[in-house]
Write a protein that holds these residues in place. Structure first.
Motif, PDB file in Angstrom:
ATOM      1  N   LEU A  35      48.503  46.963  20.836  1.00 45.88           N
ATOM      2  CA  LEU A  35      48.638  48.376  21.193  1.00 45.88           C
ATOM      3  C   LEU A  35      50.027  48.841  20.778  1.00 45.88           C
ATOM      4  CD1 LEU A  35      47.087  48.061  24.776  1.00 45.88           C
ATOM      5  CD2 LEU A  35      45.912  48.687  22.654  1.00 45.88           C
ATOM      6  N   GLY A  36      50.170  49.207  19.496  1.00 44.83           N
ATOM      7  CA  GLY A  36      51.496  49.498  18.971  1.00 44.83           C
ATOM      8  C   GLY A  36      52.315  48.231  18.977  1.00 44.83           C
ATOM      9  N   THR A  37      53.488  48.263  19.617  1.00 38.98           N
ATOM     10  CA  THR A  37      54.307  47.047  19.737  1.00 38.98           C
ATOM     11  C   THR A  37      54.002  46.292  21.027  1.00 38.98           C
ATOM     12  OG1 THR A  37      56.109  48.298  20.794  1.00 38.98           O
ATOM     13  CG2 THR A  37      56.183  48.057  18.390  1.00 38.98           C
ATOM     14  N   LYS A  38      53.069  46.794  21.796  1.00 39.15           N
ATOM     15  CA  LYS A  38      52.659  46.149  23.046  1.00 39.15           C
ATOM     16  C   LYS A  38      51.480  45.225  22.798  1.00 39.15           C
ATOM     17  CE  LYS A  38      54.652  47.374  27.052  1.00 39.15           C
ATOM     18  NZ  LYS A  38      54.965  46.420  28.129  1.00 39.15           N
ATOM     19  N   LEU A  39      51.440  44.136  23.557  1.00 36.80           N
ATOM     20  CA  LEU A  39      50.289  43.243  23.518  1.00 36.80           C
ATOM     21  C   LEU A  39      49.470  43.452  24.789  1.00 36.80           C
ATOM     22  CD1 LEU A  39      48.816  40.874  22.083  1.00 36.80           C
ATOM     23  CD2 LEU A  39      50.174  39.329  23.525  1.00 36.80           C
ATOM     24  N   GLY A  40      48.209  43.832  24.620  1.00 31.55           N
ATOM     25  CA  GLY A  40      47.317  43.995  25.762  1.00 31.55           C
ATOM     26  C   GLY A  40      46.405  42.789  25.888  1.00 31.55           C
ATOM     27  N   ILE A  41      46.198  42.327  27.107  1.00 39.15           N
ATOM     28  CA  ILE A  41      45.287  41.205  27.375  1.00 39.15           C
ATOM     29  C   ILE A  41      44.218  41.716  28.343  1.00 39.15           C
ATOM     30  CG2 ILE A  41      45.047  38.862  28.273  1.00 39.15           C
ATOM     31  CD1 ILE A  41      46.810  38.953  25.817  1.00 39.15           C
ATOM     32  N   VAL A  42      42.955  41.551  27.974  1.00 35.39           N
ATOM     33  CA  VAL A  42      41.851  42.033  28.806  1.00 35.39           C
ATOM     34  C   VAL A  42      41.133  40.840  29.434  1.00 35.39           C
ATOM     35  CG1 VAL A  42      39.763  43.430  28.900  1.00 35.39           C
ATOM     36  CG2 VAL A  42      41.581  44.031  27.283  1.00 35.39           C
ATOM     37  N   ILE A  43      40.945  40.902  30.738  1.00 37.24           N
ATOM     38  CA  ILE A  43      40.309  39.834  31.518  1.00 37.24           C
ATOM     39  C   ILE A  43      38.955  40.339  32.015  1.00 37.24           C
ATOM     40  CG2 ILE A  43      40.512  38.374  33.566  1.00 37.24           C
ATOM     41  CD1 ILE A  43      42.588  37.740  31.410  1.00 37.24           C
ATOM     42  N   THR A  44      37.886  39.557  31.769  1.00 40.39           N
ATOM     43  CA  THR A  44      36.548  40.041  32.119  1.00 40.39           C
ATOM     44  C   THR A  44      35.691  38.946  32.741  1.00 40.39           C
ATOM     45  OG1 THR A  44      36.781  41.339  30.087  1.00 40.39           O
ATOM     46  CG2 THR A  44      34.718  41.565  31.234  1.00 40.39           C
ATOM     47  N   SER A  45      36.291  38.077  33.540  1.00 43.34           N
ATOM     48  CA  SER A  45      35.486  37.066  34.243  1.00 43.34           C
ATOM     49  C   SER A  45      36.131  36.747  35.579  1.00 43.34           C
ATOM     50  CB  SER A  45      35.354  35.788  33.409  1.00 43.34           C
ATOM     51  OG  SER A  45      36.516  34.986  33.520  1.00 43.34           O
ATOM     52  N   PRO A  46      35.328  36.370  36.579  1.00 44.49           N
ATOM     53  CA  PRO A  46      35.884  36.031  37.898  1.00 44.49           C
ATOM     54  C   PRO A  46      36.883  34.879  37.840  1.00 44.49           C
ATOM     55  CG  PRO A  46      33.508  36.373  38.056  1.00 44.49           C
ATOM     56  CD  PRO A  46      33.848  36.365  36.598  1.00 44.49           C
ATOM     57  N   SER A  47      36.596  33.826  37.060  1.00 43.23           N
ATOM     58  CA  SER A  47      37.477  32.654  37.037  1.00 43.23           C
ATOM     59  C   SER A  47      38.846  32.993  36.452  1.00 43.23           C
ATOM     60  CB  SER A  47      36.825  31.519  36.245  1.00 43.23           C
ATOM     61  OG  SER A  47      36.580  31.923  34.907  1.00 43.23           O
ATOM     62  N   LEU A  48      38.872  33.817  35.406  1.00 42.83           N
ATOM     63  CA  LEU A  48      40.153  34.203  34.809  1.00 42.83           C
ATOM     64  C   LEU A  48      40.900  35.202  35.685  1.00 42.83           C
ATOM     65  CD1 LEU A  48      38.995  34.472  31.109  1.00 42.83           C
ATOM     66  CD2 LEU A  48      40.518  32.743  32.071  1.00 42.83           C
ATOM     67  N   ALA A  49      40.152  36.077  36.360  1.00 42.89           N
ATOM     68  CA  ALA A  49      40.785  36.995  37.316  1.00 42.89           C
ATOM     69  C   ALA A  49      41.461  36.199  38.428  1.00 42.89           C
ATOM     70  CB  ALA A  49      39.751  37.954  37.889  1.00 42.89           C
ATOM     71  N   ARG A  50      40.826  35.105  38.842  1.00 42.66           N
ATOM     72  CA  ARG A  50      41.421  34.246  39.872  1.00 42.66           C
ATOM     73  C   ARG A  50      42.734  33.646  39.375  1.00 42.66           C
ATOM     74  NH1 ARG A  50      39.939  31.198  44.316  1.00 42.66           N
ATOM     75  NH2 ARG A  50      37.836  32.072  44.246  1.00 42.66           N
ATOM     76  N   GLU A  51      42.757  33.197  38.123  1.00 39.59           N
ATOM     77  CA  GLU A  51      43.991  32.626  37.577  1.00 39.59           C
ATOM     78  C   GLU A  51      45.122  33.654  37.590  1.00 39.59           C
ATOM     79  OE1 GLU A  51      44.150  30.051  34.143  1.00 39.59           O
ATOM     80  OE2 GLU A  51      41.952  29.983  34.076  1.00 39.59           O
ATOM     81  N   ILE A  52      44.797  34.886  37.209  1.00 39.15           N
ATOM     82  CA  ILE A  52      45.819  35.941  37.147  1.00 39.15           C
ATOM     83  C   ILE A  52      46.288  36.347  38.532  1.00 39.15           C
ATOM     84  CG2 ILE A  52      46.216  38.375  36.534  1.00 39.15           C
ATOM     85  CD1 ILE A  52      46.125  36.802  34.039  1.00 39.15           C
ATOM     86  N   LEU A  53      45.327  36.627  39.420  1.00 31.32           N
ATOM     87  CA  LEU A  53      45.644  37.273  40.697  1.00 31.32           C
ATOM     88  C   LEU A  53      45.851  36.313  41.869  1.00 31.32           C
ATOM     89  CD1 LEU A  53      43.078  40.221  40.397  1.00 31.32           C
ATOM     90  CD2 LEU A  53      45.520  40.258  39.871  1.00 31.32           C
TER      91      LEU A  53
END
Length: 519
Positions: free
Chosen positions: A88-106
């Motif tokens: 996203l321009g000079t920004k890096l966006g990461i999209v999370i779309t699963s319960p297991s990965l959401a758990r890792e993040i949050l």
């Protein structure tokens, strides 16, 4: 030769060249930029970024973004998997779309991801990011969180202003009764209802004149604010350009903020004036509480007047659109399913009866209506991508490297519609929530409409009361039907706050046995 040295030599040559040579320079420069982009996007065994669509030089994937980001991101997940990157321009966006990965993040990396990626307009509207939403994780944020959750929005404090909520809901019922037989814009009325409830709880009846009658103008301002918060902004994609505000978005947001700030200044001055005059009446509104906390504050992490106004802004902006949109979606889903409406009204008749009005004390005795609210928040979560998180250090999620400073989108909208977690996920079926295991704690990452972890929404208790009380009252006091020839549309419009694309307009008919109950 390093890229910087190459550009310097080109610059020197430019001033000494004719037009033909300059065209060669432009071509060479574009080639260099292209190879720089390829280098920037090269696979790196020491830094394994998530997969994702290839983007264009300088702009990345910006030009391919669909305005309906929640569903667009869900579609990309079908191709690239439950974790992927976007340039996203000079920004890096990461999209999370699963319960297991959401758990890792949050949960697993909760502290690392406890900060927000603050947009330029977020800073503009919250006094430089001095509120509970955008303040970085640390002592100041913990102080604000304590003020909100343990003091201002605790069940005890909410109970103390119960009568203020009741008075406003009854006023709304009276207004709708005056419109019996005529079309009513349900979303608009619920917005005004929630707004009046919130401002009444914030500063009560101490404000005279136009500030006490905020009305439709406030809705326009809040709608414009939430639209700007969700609007793509060059300043966020190219932070080095933020000071120029090329789209004028921050300036526009500052203008909207000044309209609210003038009201906040006025109510605070009036309250302080009352105290100087020795007013004996003990006010129970939130402003009195906040001003008292400011005066008694912790010397290490004091609550300042800027914090007070930023928290007022959070309550007004964050509590109105969110609750009123949820009520509007719930009403729409219920009206679209006559069997659900029938069950809701049967439950209300059994608990409240047609010769009484709904009180807040009834709402905990309405499990089916609670299920309706939870199912509404499953299909139409208030913040479909939550508020973007930002890692404070580089870490690993799902086997991929997530660089420090990335913008993390958790697509709760897509997770709530995942067929591996939900049977018939697109079907509105409240019965799936009659099992009491589902709650708003964010501990189950198949269902977390208010987020999870340290940055979970601070206003859950108030939102739950407001939505349930209003929804129960609307469905108990009135029958509703669409205007002749109209069809119900459940389509959504993306924003930082999800809303109905086409407003719900319906005609009310009284249900209660005594007209006096509408007074």
């Amino acid at each position: 030769m390093e890229l910087s040295s190459y550009i310097a030599s080109l610059s020197s040559f430019w001033s000494e060249s004719d037009s033909g040579s300059r065209s060669v320079i432009v071509t060479l420069s574009l080639v260099v930029l292209w190879y720089a982009w390829l280098y920037y996007n090269r696979p790196d065994s020491n830094s394994r970024l998530p997969p994702g669509p290839r983007g264009l030089p300088l702009v990345g994937n910006l030009l391919s973004l669909d305005p309906e980001l929640h569903s667009y991101f869900a579609g990309l997940a079908q191709t690239y998997g439950p974790i992927y990157k976007l340039r996203l321009g000079t920004k890096l966006g990461i999209v999370i779309t699963s319960p297991s990965l959401a758990r890792e993040i949050l949960k697993d990396h909760d502290v690392t991801f406890a900060n927000r990626d603050v947009p330029a307009v977020g800073r503009a509207i919250t006094y430089g990011g001095s509120d509970i939403v955008w303040t970085p994780y640390g002592p100041e944020w913990r102080m604000l969180r304590k003020v909100c959750v343990l003091k201002m929005l605790s069940n005890t404090t909410l109970d103390s202003v119960h009568e203020r909520r009741r008075r406003q809901v009854r006023a709304t019922v009276g207004f709708i009764y005056s419109r019996v037989g005529s079309p009513v814009d349900v979303g608009e009325q619920m917005f005004l209802n929630v707004l009046n409830v919130i401002t009444n709880m914030l500063w009560g009846g101490t404000v005279q004149g136009e500030a006490a009658r905020l009305g439709a103008e406030f809705r326009q301002v809040v709608t414009e604010m939430t639209a700007l918060l969700g609007k793509p902004n060059v300043s966020d994609f190219y932070p080095s350009l933020a000071r120029f505000d090329l789209q004028g978005v921050a300036k526009q947001m500052e203008g909207l903020g000044k309209r609210f700030d003038a009201i906040f200044e006025r109510v605070i001055d009036q309250r302080l004036g009352m105290e100087k005059e020795g007013a004996k009446e003990e006010s129970k509104d939130f402003l009195t509480f906040l001003l008292r906390l400011k005066d008694e504050g912790d010397s290490k992490t004091p609550l300042t007047m800027t914090h007070v106004k930023a928290l007022l802004m959070d309550m007004v902006v964050g509590g109105t659109d969110t609750s009123s949109n949820t009520i509007e979606f719930a009403m729409s889903e219920v009206l679209n399913k006559p069997e659900v409406l029938q069950k809701v009204q049967q439950e209300l008749e059994a608990v409240v009866g047609k010769s009484s009005i709904v009180e807040e004390s009834h709402i905990h005795k309405l499990p089916y209506l609670y299920a309706v609210m939870k199912e509404t928040l499953r299909l139409h979560p208030v913040l479909p991508l939550l508020v973007p998180h930002c890692p404070s250090e580089t870490c690993t999620v799902g086997g991929y490297t997530i660089p420090k400073g990335s913008r993390i989108f958790v697509n709760v909208w897509a997770i709530h519609r995942d067929p591996s977690s939900w049977e018939n996920p697109l079907e509105f079926d409240p019965t799936r929530f009659l099992d009491s295991k589902w709650d708003y704690s964010g501990s189950d990452f198949r269902y977390f409409p208010f987020g999870s972890g340290r940055r979970i929404c601070a206003g859950i208790a108030m939102a739950e009361r407001m939505v349930m009380y209003s929804l129960a009252t609307l469905l108990h006091s009135f029958d509703w039907k669409l205007p002749q020839g109209e069809k119900l549309d459940l389509s959504e419009k993306f924003g930082i706050v999800l809303k109905k694309k086409i407003p719900l307009v319906a005609i009310p008919t009284p249900r209660l046995s005594d007209p006096a109950l509408y007074e």
